[in-house]
Write a protein that holds these residues in place. Structure first.
Motif, PDB file in Angstrom:
ATOM      1  N   ASP B 218      21.226  15.841  27.738  1.00 14.67           N
ATOM      2  CA  ASP B 218      21.395  14.653  27.218  1.00 14.67           C
ATOM      3  C   ASP B 218      21.152  14.694  25.465  1.00 14.67           C
ATOM      4  N   ARG B 219      19.915  14.971  25.198  1.00 22.86           N
ATOM      5  CA  ARG B 219      19.459  15.073  24.014  1.00 22.86           C
ATOM      6  C   ARG B 219      18.687  16.420  23.518  1.00 22.86           C
ATOM      7  N   VAL B 220      18.874  16.575  22.389  1.00 22.23           N
ATOM      8  CA  VAL B 220      18.218  17.858  21.665  1.00 22.23           C
ATOM      9  C   VAL B 220      17.477  17.474  20.391  1.00 22.23           C
ATOM     10  N   VAL B 221      16.189  17.986  20.604  1.00 21.98           N
ATOM     11  CA  VAL B 221      15.210  17.715  19.506  1.00 21.98           C
ATOM     12  C   VAL B 221      14.901  19.096  18.724  1.00 21.98           C
ATOM     13  N   TYR B 222      15.491  19.006  17.358  1.00 20.58           N
ATOM     14  CA  TYR B 222      14.903  20.398  16.676  1.00 20.58           C
ATOM     15  C   TYR B 222      13.896  19.923  16.087  1.00 20.58           C
ATOM     16  N   MET B 223      12.756  21.039  16.232  1.00 20.29           N
ATOM     17  CA  MET B 223      11.453  20.718  15.559  1.00 20.29           C
ATOM     18  C   MET B 223      11.351  22.097  14.409  1.00 20.29           C
ATOM     19  N   ARG B 245      18.160  22.593   7.440  1.00 22.79           N
ATOM     20  CA  ARG B 245      17.299  23.492   8.015  1.00 22.79           C
ATOM     21  C   ARG B 245      18.030  23.593   9.818  1.00 22.79           C
ATOM     22  N   THR B 246      18.319  22.535  10.395  1.00 26.98           N
ATOM     23  CA  THR B 246      18.903  22.676  11.735  1.00 26.98           C
ATOM     24  C   THR B 246      20.144  23.739  11.589  1.00 26.98           C
ATOM     25  N   ARG B 247      20.766  23.337  10.936  1.00 25.84           N
ATOM     26  CA  ARG B 247      22.254  24.330  10.675  1.00 25.84           C
ATOM     27  C   ARG B 247      21.616  25.890  10.407  1.00 25.84           C
ATOM     28  N   ALA B 248      20.645  26.038   9.496  1.00 26.61           N
ATOM     29  CA  ALA B 248      20.177  27.300   9.346  1.00 26.61           C
ATOM     30  C   ALA B 248      19.827  28.171  10.711  1.00 26.61           C
TER      31      ALA B 248
END
Lengths: 285, 254
Positions: B218-223, B245-248
């Motif tokens: 449902d949800r994604v968390v990028y750390m 940063r997420t895109r990279a």
């Protein structure tokens, strides 16, 4: 391609040629030399001053048989005490409590650091330190009466064994992957339950070969209890040769019994190993 | 708005010099499937382990089902819970490890019944019946009496999922559940997880399987570096990330 066809590039077809036997002449010489040496040693003993009839006569003498029974009883009881102490001390050693940890380390240091025969003599003579022992108000007795050769030997051998066994157990517990503790915790187990149900059964697999070794050592170490008058095998043999002066013959009798017992123990250990290898047979053979 | 099942507030964790988590806050609602993505060392596994209390937090707090984990506030001070209390709190979460961590000396079904029988004190027969049902669910009825060493990695991980489910947790934690698997075995584990997600289980999944995240989460968390950089609906974070940063990261992974 058929078998008779010549191979491409003019190489010899090896598939038809028999392999000649190799002449291992160096092996033959070495074997002959060793057999000759063994024969010389055997001949020397056969012609030496040994009355073999005494050996066969005393091999099944009542005192000797009682001696071997006492030896085995002591070895089993002292080893059992050693294993119980070893497990407890190993768990203390790995506990987060610094007091438990250092007491456990101190125990191992003390009992591994002094000769076993000295410890046996200390236990046997403990009455010189504490003439009476007991629980204040409940029970007391003279230490000389309590500290029989049997009890002194049991305490001396068992407590000494515990120091060695604790290190074997600790190694076994450390050999279990840390992920196993975590998996046990993750299904809600506390430290002790995780140890009992998950870690120790796996440690046993690693621990049994060295423990078998220790037990064989224990069978022979009981002979030291002869110095505190415990009537084990060697003590019985000594008592006989004090009377009849057949020293070598009786030492051979004792030696043969020790060899027999140790020879029986080895296959027993293999059975135990198989029992604890459940689930590991595919990866460790 | 209903109370979140998991509430993480300003959690920090340091290992020696290394700051694994920096003031992380996150909510997870009941029934939600949340995927944590990011490079190794970004703190996602540590966060998961903090929820299961395999790693104690340094500061901040985690509430599960309204209960503060690991500590208790009394008279203006925090007191650590006893090992027994922590073990009881852990029962609310099920954990699936990267390296499976099945008990090698127990068969598949014994692995599953160990917790219910030994910890929860349920009867052996009940636990066995339920374990067989769980094995059916993960498609391994035939392997009930096999030892872990006789199972493939994918089969072991499915048993591990059944073992965690046997404790009837309200939250399932997956720590890179397919990272140790041969590529051809990943699918069978993911499909079990997908079925579990569809059954309504609340799940937090640390994963590198972006396809799974896109399809199931449902949800994604990028750390990154111990902090949450971006979180949101999976199609937004994975499809149209806002942060550079997420895109990279995403372009490096795909």
């Amino acid at each position: 391609m058929s078998n008779s066809a010549p191979l491409a590039g003019g190489f010899l077809d090896l598939s038809k040629l028999p392999v000649a036997r190799q002449a291992h002449w160096r092996r033959w010489i070495a074997a002959a030399a060793i057999l000759a040496a063994l024969a010389a040693i055997g001949r020397a003993f056969a012609n030496g001053q040994i009355e073999w009839s005494y050996v066969s006569r005393f091999l099944t003498a009542r005192v000797i048989l009682e001696g071997i029974v006492n030896t085995m009883v002591m070895a089993v009881l002292a080893m059992a005490l050693g294993i119980v102490l070893g497990v407890v001390v190993a768990i203390m050693r790995l506990s987060p409590n610094p007091v438990l940890k250092s007491v456990a380390a101190g125990y191992t240091w003390l009992f591994r650091g002094t000769p076993l025969i000295l410890q046996l003599l200390l236990w046997f003579n403990i009455a010189l330190v504490f003439p009476t022992i007991g629980i204040p108000g409940l029970w007391s007795a003279r230490a000389v009466d309590v500290m029989t050769p049997f009890l002194s030997a049991l305490l001396g051998l068992g407590i000494n064994q515990g120091a060695y066994t604790s290190e074997v157990m600790r190694a076994g517990m450390l050999s279990v992957d840390a992920g196993q503790y975590e998996a046990a915790k993750a299904i809600g187990m506390g430290r002790l339950r995780a140890l009992r149900r998950i870690v120790l059964p796996q440690a046993m697999r690693v621990v049994i070969p060295p423990l078998g070794n220790e037990f064989i050592g224990m069978v022979k170490a009981t002979s030291l209890a002869s110095v505190i008058q415990y009537p084990e095998l060697l003590h019985s043999a000594e008592n006989i040769y004090y009377a009849n002066s057949r020293v070598i013959e009786l030492l051979i009798v004792a030696g043969l019994w020790y060899l027999l017992v140790v020879s029986i123990l080895t296959p027993l250990q293999m059975l135990l190993e198989r029992r604890f290898a459940r689930g590991f047979s595919q990866i460790a053979r | 708005m209903t109370r979140p099942l998991v509430a993480i507030r300003s959690v920090s964790k340091t290992f020696g010099e290394f700051q694994a988590l920096k003031q992380v806050s996150l909510d997870v609602s009941a029934g939600e499937v949340l995927c944590l993505i990011g490079a190794s060392g970004s703190g996602k596994t540590t966060l998961l382990r903090c929820i299961n209390q395999l790693t104690p937090v340094d500061s901040g707090g985690i509430w599960l089902d309204g209960e503060l984990l690991g500590v208790r506030e009394q008279g203006g001070r925090l007191h650590r819970l006893t090992e027994r209390q922590i073990a009881r709190q852990r029962l609310k979460t099920g954990m699936v490890f990267q390296r499976f961590n099945l008990f090698p000396h127990k068969t598949a079904i014994e692995n599953i019944t160990e917790g219910p029988v030994q910890v929860q004190g349920r009867s052996r027969d009940d636990a066995r019946t339920e374990a067989m049902e769980l094995l059916r669910r993960v498609g391994l009825t035939a392997k009930a009496d096999a030892y872990p060493a006789q199972l493939s990695g994918g089969q072991q991980q499915r048993v591990a999922i059944a073992r965690a489910l046997a404790m009837k947790p309200m939250l399932m934690l997956f720590d890179e559940p397919t990272s140790a698997l041969d590529p051809e075995l990943v699918g069978e584990v993911l499909s079990v997880m997908k079925e579990l997600a569809q059954s309504g289980m609340t799940m937090m999944v640390v994963t590198h399987e972006l396809g799974f995240a896109r399809e199931v989460a449902d949800r994604v968390v990028y750390m990154d570096h111990g902090a949450i950089v971006e979180s949101g609906f999976s199609r937004d974070v994975l499809g149209a990330p806002r942060e550079a940063r997420t895109r990279a990261f995403l372009s490096a992974v795909i």
